[in-house]
Write an enzyme that holds these catalytic residues in place. Structure first.
Site, PDB file in Angstrom:
ATOM      1  N   ASP A 217       0.599  -1.042  -0.123  1.00 15.93           N
ATOM      2  CA  ASP A 217       0.092  -0.072  -0.106  1.00 15.93           C
ATOM      3  C   ASP A 217       0.880   1.226   0.100  1.00 15.93           C
ATOM      4  O   ASP A 217       1.999   1.439   0.575  1.00 15.93           O
ATOM      5  CB  ASP A 217      -1.026  -0.002   1.295  1.00 15.93           C
ATOM      6  N   GLU A 268      14.604 -15.730  -0.246  1.00 14.95           N
ATOM      7  CA  GLU A 268      15.064 -16.571   0.345  1.00 14.95           C
ATOM      8  C   GLU A 268      14.110 -17.659   0.559  1.00 14.95           C
ATOM      9  O   GLU A 268      14.322 -18.878   0.794  1.00 14.95           O
ATOM     10  CB  GLU A 268      15.266 -16.310   1.934  1.00 14.95           C
TER      11      GLU A 268
END
Length: 562
Positions: A217, A268
């Site tokens: 956002d 990751e």
């Protein structure tokens, strides 16, 4: 010309590779208005879980959840009090885990909203800041400043909030804090390492719970330069026109240092977590957010803001595909979301009566129509829905990811007639007369035609539903072959296996009101933006937004040919 009512190819599953997001169909859920499982008038997490079969049948690749975190709802949940929890009114973390498992079992990915520019004023850190002294570590997490004037009684600058009124609010000891949005949404200080580390913790928290991606956002607002002297409002407006990263509040280059850390964390995971930026920036700056070293994808709202007009659509698509190709990102396409007037309504409004004699086909701005009272006599519902169906079928044929907003698959129009006493959007209350608010696109969905709250739940819905919702209910459209719901189902089914390379070729034709593009796998999309029916090229019509007439594509219609 052969016309087939349904697709005949075979679905191949949702897929699990690292590029699943590139051409995904993503469905935005506004949780408080989707489905109410505990019958308190507010949609909830269990309500989403209960509708997973509906979402699966719709043919989606992913769902995006607007904020479901603890919130006082000063801004529809975008005022977050706890980033690593579920609002008790909507459920529990266990409910979230159950929902995630159900969605994944159905082959659907999960994207959640992250609101990093500001917190709720009820967040523990902001409450700590209010109780702390000037210059304290607690206040350094936010943006506090001394005021101006003889005794600091005036705000640090004359900046205005997005929701109306000043962008600064004074606290008990005389200092002021910055809030670009509502006063209940204090802005974080992203120069503070503690903020950066805590959001990395939040991103890992949800990623470890199985979240596949994040919608960011106000992604262009995190990095700010509040060094003295602060520019005045007029100075800010001048800087906004430069689009060079010099604005102290918006779209600064330094924000990508933050997102580089996020990207390292996302990578990751296997597959890497995805992210899409809500960044209202100039197109020349958008690619930075979509970079593989940043968030990876950024919304383009260009089609959302365009008129239903062939030349505009063609220009927008060409520019955005070129931009995506240059950055290695994937284009995003969207017509409706929780912040804008639904596109079935926008396309049904009359031509603008501007002093400069607006061109034919220029549709009226939905906000202006709402502010004028949302006069239903000014809305051509049938034309608006017809154009919306055609535009959506055009968009679903494009390479890139498609973002859909709950209820658009039902052909819902904006709910215009909402009493002031029932409204919830802070934009309405803080900027009355200029903003009517966004409640009209957030009204709870109609699942049935006759039950309490049209099947949303057994209690009165938190926003009033109009009587015409009965005709648009899922139960009504489910078995109607020509319904908007079944058009979406057929289109999304067909779209799954007609996805080739992320490119298209425009096919020339003599009619300026017709757009025809071909995908590398032989899939052709033809849209008639004009007022009269047109001949279609050779091929088998797999799907059309309205029935053909004597083999021709009618006005305001799209056909897919294979």
């Amino acid at each position: 010309m052969t016309e087939s009512p349904t697709a005949v190819l075979t679905l191949d599953g949702a897929g699990t590779d690292a590029n699943w997001w590139r051409q995904a169909a993503v469905y935005q859920i506004y949780p408080r208005s989707f489905n109410d499982a505990n019958n308190d008038g507010l949609g909830d997490i269990k309500g989403i879980t209960a509708k997973v079969p509906y979402l699966r049948e719709l043919g989606l690749d992913a769902v995006w959840l607007s904020p479901f975190y603890p919130s006082e709802l000063a801004d529809g949940g975008y005022d977050v009090a706890d980033y690593r929890n579920v609002d008790p009114k909507l459920g529990t973390l266990a409910d979230f885990d159950e929902m995630a498992a159900a969605l994944h079992a159905a082959g659907l990915k999960i994207i959640v909203d992250i609101v990093p520019n500001h917190s709720s004023d009820q967040h523990a850190w902001f409450q700590e800041a209010l109780a702390a002294e000037k210059g304290s570590a607690a206040r350094a997490r936010y943006i506090f400043r001394d005021g101006t004037g003889e005794n600091g009684e005036l705000p640090p600058s004359d900046w205005g909030s997005i929701f109306g009124g000043p962008a600064w609010t004074q606290v008990a000891d005389g200092q002021w804090y910055l809030h670009l949005f509502a006063s209940e949404q204090p802005d974080f200080n992203w120069d503070n390492r503690e903020i950066r580390d805590d959001f990395l913790k939040t991103l890992r928290f949800w990623s470890d719970r199985g979240v596949d991606g994040f919608r960011i956002d106000v992604a262009h607002a995190l990095s700010k330069d509040l060094s003295e002297p602060l520019p005045n409002k007029a100075g800010l407006q001048r800087l906004e026109k430069l689009h060079n990263g010099s604005n102290p509040l918006w779209d600064r280059d330094q924000v990508h240092e933050i997102y580089a850390e996020w990207r390292a964390l996302f990578n990751e995971y296997t597959p890497p977590r995805t992210a899409v930026a809500e960044a209202w920036v100039d197109q020349s700056r958008r690619a930075r957010y979509a970079s593989p070293t940043s968030l990876g994808q950024a919304f383009n709202f260009d089609l959302l803001m365009a008129d239903f007009e062939a030349a505009s659509f063609a220009s927008i698509v060409t520019k955005n595909l070129a931009e995506a190709n240059a950055t290695g990102a994937s284009s995003t396409w969207v017509f409706s979301n929780h912040d804008v007037v639904r596109h079935a309504t926008r396309y049904g409004l009359p031509a603008l009566a501007a002093a400069d004699n607006a061109e034919d086909g220029k549709t009226q701005d939905g906000k202006a129509w709402l502010l004028a009272g949302g006069d239903e006599s000014a809305l051509d519902r049938e034309l608006g829905l017809r154009r919306a169906r055609a535009a959506t079928l055009f968009m679903l044929g494009l390479p890139g990811s498609a973002y859909l907003y709950q209820g658009e698959e039902l052909g819902l129009h904006e709910v215009a007639q909402i009493a002031d006493a029932d409204r919830q959007d802070p934009a309405f209350f803080r900027n009355k007369g200029i903003e009517v608010g966004r409640d009209g696109c957030r009204v709870p969905l109609p699942w049935t035609a006759t039950d309490t709250s049209f099947g949303f739940g057994e209690a009165t819905a938190h926003l009033p539903q109009p009587a015409w919702f009965a005709d648009a209910a899922v139960s009504v459209q489910d078995t109607a072959a020509d319904s908007t719901l079944n058009l979406y189902r057929k289109a999304l089914e067909l779209r799954r296996h007609l996805q080739g390379a992320e490119q298209l070729d425009w096919v020339e034709n003599a009619n300026p009101d017709v757009l025809h593009f071909a995908r590398p796998d032989g899939w052709n999309v033809v849209t008639n933006f004009g007022a009269t029916a047109v001949e279609l090229p050779a091929g088998t019509v797999a799907l059309s937004s309205v029935p053909l007439v004597d083999g021709k594509l009618p006005a305001a219609a799209t056909a897919w040919l294979v």
